[in-house]
Design a protein around this motif. Sequence first.
Motif, short mmCIF file in Angstrom:
data_model
loop_
_atom_site.label_atom_id
_atom_site.label_comp_id
_atom_site.label_asym_id
_atom_site.label_seq_id
_atom_site.Cartn_x
_atom_site.Cartn_y
_atom_site.Cartn_z
N ALA A 12 0.82 -1.20 0.00
CA ALA A 12 0.00 0.00 0.00
C ALA A 12 0.86 1.26 0.00
O ALA A 12 0.52 2.26 -0.61
CB ALA A 12 -0.90 0.01 1.22
N ASN A 13 2.00 1.19 0.69
CA ASN A 13 2.82 2.40 0.75
C ASN A 13 3.83 2.51 -0.40
O ASN A 13 4.55 3.49 -0.49
CB ASN A 13 3.53 2.50 2.10
CG ASN A 13 4.41 1.29 2.37
OD1 ASN A 13 4.54 0.41 1.52
ND2 ASN A 13 5.01 1.26 3.54
N GLU A 210 10.31 30.36 13.65
CA GLU A 210 10.05 29.35 12.62
C GLU A 210 11.21 28.39 12.48
O GLU A 210 12.35 28.74 12.76
CB GLU A 210 9.78 30.04 11.28
CG GLU A 210 8.44 30.72 11.22
CD GLU A 210 8.44 31.95 10.33
OE1 GLU A 210 9.28 32.00 9.42
OE2 GLU A 210 7.60 32.84 10.58
N GLN A 233 10.50 23.33 3.59
CA GLN A 233 9.30 23.76 4.30
C GLN A 233 9.67 24.67 5.45
O GLN A 233 10.81 24.69 5.91
CB GLN A 233 8.48 22.57 4.80
CG GLN A 233 9.17 21.78 5.89
CD GLN A 233 8.28 20.66 6.41
OE1 GLN A 233 7.27 20.34 5.81
NE2 GLN A 233 8.66 20.08 7.53
N ASN A 234 8.67 25.41 5.89
CA ASN A 234 8.88 26.37 6.95
C ASN A 234 7.77 26.15 7.97
O ASN A 234 6.59 26.25 7.64
CB ASN A 234 8.79 27.77 6.35
CG ASN A 234 9.27 28.81 7.32
OD1 ASN A 234 9.33 28.56 8.53
ND2 ASN A 234 9.63 29.97 6.81
N ILE A 235 8.17 25.80 9.16
CA ILE A 235 7.18 25.46 10.18
C ILE A 235 7.28 26.45 11.30
O ILE A 235 8.35 26.67 11.86
CB ILE A 235 7.46 24.04 10.74
CG1 ILE A 235 7.35 23.00 9.65
CG2 ILE A 235 6.59 23.73 11.92
CD1 ILE A 235 5.99 22.46 9.46
N GLN A 236 6.12 27.04 11.62
CA GLN A 236 6.11 28.01 12.71
C GLN A 236 6.01 27.26 14.04
O GLN A 236 5.17 26.37 14.19
CB GLN A 236 4.88 28.89 12.52
CG GLN A 236 4.94 30.17 13.26
CD GLN A 236 3.66 30.95 13.09
OE1 GLN A 236 2.60 30.37 12.87
NE2 GLN A 236 3.76 32.25 13.18
N ILE A 237 6.88 27.60 14.97
CA ILE A 237 6.75 26.95 16.27
C ILE A 237 6.30 27.93 17.35
O ILE A 237 5.94 27.52 18.44
CB ILE A 237 8.06 26.24 16.72
CG1 ILE A 237 9.21 27.24 16.79
CG2 ILE A 237 8.38 25.09 15.82
CD1 ILE A 237 10.40 26.69 17.54
N ALA A 238 6.35 29.19 17.05
CA ALA A 238 5.84 30.16 18.01
C ALA A 238 5.25 31.32 17.26
O ALA A 238 5.77 31.74 16.23
CB ALA A 238 6.94 30.63 18.94
N PRO A 249 8.59 23.77 22.47
CA PRO A 249 9.14 22.60 21.79
C PRO A 249 9.54 22.91 20.35
O PRO A 249 8.88 23.68 19.67
CB PRO A 249 8.00 21.60 21.84
CG PRO A 249 6.77 22.42 22.01
CD PRO A 249 7.16 23.64 22.75
N TYR A 251 9.86 20.95 16.99
CA TYR A 251 9.37 19.67 16.52
C TYR A 251 9.11 19.78 15.02
O TYR A 251 8.40 20.68 14.58
CB TYR A 251 8.08 19.31 17.26
CG TYR A 251 7.43 18.03 16.81
CD1 TYR A 251 7.76 16.82 17.41
CD2 TYR A 251 6.49 18.03 15.80
CE1 TYR A 251 7.17 15.65 16.99
CE2 TYR A 251 5.89 16.87 15.38
CZ TYR A 251 6.23 15.67 15.99
OH TYR A 251 5.62 14.51 15.57
N VAL A 253 8.48 17.18 11.53
CA VAL A 253 8.47 15.89 10.85
C VAL A 253 9.16 16.09 9.51
O VAL A 253 8.90 17.07 8.83
CB VAL A 253 7.02 15.42 10.64
CG1 VAL A 253 6.99 14.14 9.84
CG2 VAL A 253 6.32 15.24 11.97
N PHE A 254 10.08 15.18 9.15
CA PHE A 254 10.72 15.29 7.84
C PHE A 254 9.75 14.82 6.77
O PHE A 254 9.25 13.70 6.83
CB PHE A 254 11.99 14.46 7.79
CG PHE A 254 13.06 14.97 8.72
CD1 PHE A 254 13.67 16.20 8.46
CD2 PHE A 254 13.42 14.27 9.84
CE1 PHE A 254 14.63 16.69 9.32
CE2 PHE A 254 14.39 14.76 10.70
CZ PHE A 254 15.00 15.97 10.45
N ARG A 256 8.05 13.29 3.57
CA ARG A 256 8.45 12.19 2.71
C ARG A 256 8.71 12.73 1.30
O ARG A 256 8.24 13.81 0.96
CB ARG A 256 7.34 11.14 2.67
CG ARG A 256 7.17 10.48 4.03
CD ARG A 256 6.24 9.32 3.95
NE ARG A 256 4.89 9.74 3.59
CZ ARG A 256 3.84 8.91 3.64
NH1 ARG A 256 4.02 7.65 3.98
NH2 ARG A 256 2.65 9.34 3.33
#
Lengths: 297, 963
Positions: A12-13, A210, A233-238, A249, A251, A253-254, A256
């Motif tokens: 499936a994956n 970020e 990607q750019n992820i905001q953490i605060a 924190p 955090y 996720v890498f 896929r």
Amino acid sequence: MSVSLDLRLKRANKVYHEGELLSGVVVISSRDVLQHQGISLSMEGLVNLQLSSKSVGVFEAFYNSVKPIQLVSSNIEVVKAGKVPAGKTEIPFEFPLQAKGNRVLYETYHGVFVNIQYTLRCDMRRSLLAKDLSKTCEFMVHSQPQKSKVQPNPVDFTITPDTLQNVRERTSLPKFLIRGHLDASTCVITQPLNGELVVENSEVAIKSIELQLVRVETCGCAEGYARDATEIQNIQIAEGDVCHGLSIPIYMVFPRLFTCPTLETTNFKVEFEVNIVIVLHDDHLITENFPLKLVRV
Amino acid sequence: MASVQWHSRCRKYEYEKQMRRLEASAVDISDYHPLKAITVTDSKSRRSARKGSTSSTSSSSSSVAPDPLSSLLDGTDPLSLFAAASVIPTIPHSISAGELGMKRKDKEEEVGSDFEPWSCKRGEILSRFTTTEKLSINLFVGSDKSQASSPSSAVSEKVRTRLEELDDLEEGSQRELLNLSQQDYVNRIEELNQSLKEAWGTDQKVKALKIVIQCSKLLSDTSVIQFYPSKFVLITDILDTFGGLVYDRIWSMCAEPHPLPESFSADDVNDTAKETCLNWFFKIASIRELISRLYVEAALLKCNRFLTKAGIQETLQRLTAMIRGIGDPLVAVYARAYLCRVGMEVAPHLKDSLNKNFFDLLASFRQIHGDSVQNQLALQRVEIPVYLTLYSPAIHWILQCVAYRAPEVLLTEMMERCKKLGNNALLLNSIMWAFRAEFVATRATDFIGMIKDCDEAGFPKHLLFASLGRSLSCADPPESERLSVLNEAWKVITKVRSPRDYMSCAEIWVEFTCRHFTKREVNTVLADIIKHMTPDRAFEDAYPQLESVIKKILTYFQDFSVLFSMEKFLPFLDMFQKDSVRVEVCKCIMEVFIKHQQEPTRDPVILNALLHICKTMHDSVNALTLDDEKRALALLINGFIRMVSFGRDFEQQLSFCVEARATFCNLEPVIVHLIHTVNQLAMETNRVMKGSHSRKTAAFVRACAAYSFITIPSLTSIFSRLNLYLLSGQVTLANQCLSQADAFLKAAVGILPEVPRSISIEGKQRSSEPFLLDFINNFLSTLLVVPDHPEQGVLYLVRGLLNMVQDYTWEDNSDAKVRVYISALPLLAAMSQENYLYTIPKVDSNETLYGGDPKFIAELNKLCETLIGQVLDHLKGLGRDDGVRRQGGLAFSLFGCLLAHGDVRNNKLNQLAANLWNLSHKHGFCDARTSVRTLEHIKLQAQQSEMTHLSDLTTRLSLQSRA
């Protein structure tokens, strides 16, 4: 015309490793009996290197080096010319996933200048009157797990106006002290990036903090190379003026496909970095860069 | 037909009565009775009994019919067995173990009904946090261009004052909707909810996700801060929808071979479903904005079940920590509330993350007073107390989740932690809301101390006291502290300036006061409320609260003598100056009175107060009042009148009725009730005097009659009047007031012509004829005992009635008049007897007045003859075509009347009877069975010695052949 051709992989994956069997079925569904001139399957693994526009001038001379590198290729005829009965027909197939020659099967990776992609293609040739049918499906290859154990190597950091490089007017900078750590700079690709960050104090309110994941792709050979860093990607953490002294924190996720274990070959390199970006309310931008080594275990 | 000569049959009522009495036959007990349990005799045991065995057979000799249930249960059901077992001090091991297990299970049970669900809070928040300011939605919904032309958004298109397409990003456009009113905003959000479902339904999962991300992004925007809690509610609704959709989708993917059990584990989930689920999480993990990522991930929390066992717990912990990254304290606290809510729904047993949330909240509490918040408030011109109340719903919710079935120790710890934060009012308020009422109540004095220590400037204190009051009204503080608690609390409450705030607080504390204290304290509280609410007519804005105060008092003080002895109760009622509210309150009071007043009362305080209250209700009746409303009011007032009794003081009772009549003149049912009351009073007097009135009581009874006589004409309903005239006539007659009785009956006869041909009953027009016939028959039977007036002619009333009947405009084609004539015949026959069928004690009827005078008899006979003549004329008139059926019926009833009351020995009457029989059978419309039975009856009669003459009549009566 109600004929459809489909490829279904058993997993499936759609993730496979070198040496494994790639198995699945070709699904043909047709309302009537279907005449065809043969159905064939082909599997291919390619590394595509693209040149960034700014370095095209340099590289035109080295045209060869940007030719796609074929990692795996095989072809089989599934069914000889004939008829397929009406209804749904499933034809199972299997491919051994073996690299070509002495090459290695790199992990699937979708980047900007480097693309490593594996595809499976099914073709049904038909008479002149009917159009040929074909179906392509991508499958993922994961490289073999690393043998050696991954040592956790935590990284502590402290950011103050004094630790910054590349500052034009140090005097105009507001005072701040940000401390934190990353649990490891060698990361297992399936595990998230973890860490903590504490805003101990800040003269100016913080607007946002970020995490920026960056890929660094290098294409080239002995004659020269091009190295480009682009954001994945750019992820905001605060967001907003966070509470001082309270740990936030880190955090991520890498993603896929867009990440792969750090890769170094003769022709190209794929590396990753993470930036902690702190935006102050007066639009000062503070960036701290951490190179990462991604591994698969 | 020639005129008939009437002769009444001579009756011997006593003898007839004896003859007709049913034969008393001894009933054999062993006989079959349908209601008796079936008894089956056990043949086996009988056999053994016959053998003379010594074993006791009595127990099994006859048993109840085999009932499968009772035989199974062996007489006792498991419940009573269980109850019996629990009484026994030594409980068997097996049972106690079972009980323990049950208890443990109960404890672990997720969320009980005592947990106030979010859905309750939802509406409360929406109605409480509103705004008149303009709102804006900033949306970037991918590939949404087509939607602009769809009809659903066409309306809002107009509303939209500006639509900006700022950037063409990838596939969609960013647009900003400005200047939306609150309602528009709500509509827009609802539209988004719809388009989310639509997108999902049409398999556009990516678009659905985009909508959700954009919506949750709105939660980071705190402009128009007063609306934020409502916005939170609206948007989390969308998130819930989304979470449900995703979960159901993945669930259905697993259902392929057979549906997943409710308690499935990750191992039961197939790879495709796992992969889909994983895909969702990867997609969410890459959402840029912190708040969107947080909310969407929280919405999908439940889906972690498909992947790993510990997933939910880990995610909850991670998200809890993640909220620390939210700088704005209000946004953060609502994010925590959402996380707690989802956590409670999905995994209520995971208390750790709830507690962690609360402690994190405490840790970041100083943010509320930080600079950035202050700046924002200054910009939006929102005051601190208003701002702080915005936190309440979220903190309430978090604390409610934390405190739910939490051990006492934890609660104490929470309280200590809050204390460390300097008795923060906001927290204190939420603690009082969320913690168990008993917990708060036992520490009431502590809480009061803490409230006092709170900072004046921040959270309004009256809200704190309101919260405390709410807890105390559910649970009792220790007895010794009660008074001091009330004193301390009221000291603060009474200082609250704004009437609105004051009232909201006082309303709650009234309950506590009523619960634990006497009327004195309640009276003081009422006085204080009056003092606060009277200036500037502040009570006008507080009717609901005031009403609730009354209701609370009524639930605790049901003894009305105590209630009305509170000096301030009636002044308090006077504050209800809006008619509708006032009546509503009065109705409440009366309902409680009727429900709880057990015995009739004569307490002047109660009577005065209630009379006042009832008058208020009565006075609210006007031309526009609905019938139902009138009926309800009348019912309540009647209930009150019924409860008034002055015992033996009849005159006082009568004067009360007089007063009541004056007060409640607009409500007809009340007037009717009053007349009944007075009539009953007269009869009661009669009973007390044992039938012989003294001069004084006679005068009183006449006064009662006078009351009725002058009251009845004020009624509009004609039949009420008629019946009451008759009834009052009967009552006065029973009390030997002959002239009054005469007047009543005369009045009744006098208004007969006024009876309309049709009356409306329950909104439908009905013919009045059956009612009128009923009344006249009733009236006729009364007339037997009414003695003739000495100054009027013989049978003055009967004649009067018959004349009225004659002149009355009956319906066309109706036999009613003739039916009245036929039914008058038995009366006249009864009058001509020597001894009347019934008499009234101490009243001389015509039997004694005339003593069977032949002239009187002759008069009666003449009247009968006239009547029969009229009937026969009518019968003749019916002979034509369609009248024959009616003719048959009438002829038969006249026949029956003749037979029963006429002396058929007389030839002419005999002949007439035979003719009538034949007439009734002539056209075959006669009921054959009735005829047969009548004939049999006559034959039976003929066997009696004096009735032998009937036998030759029978020979002349022939049954119609069934042709």
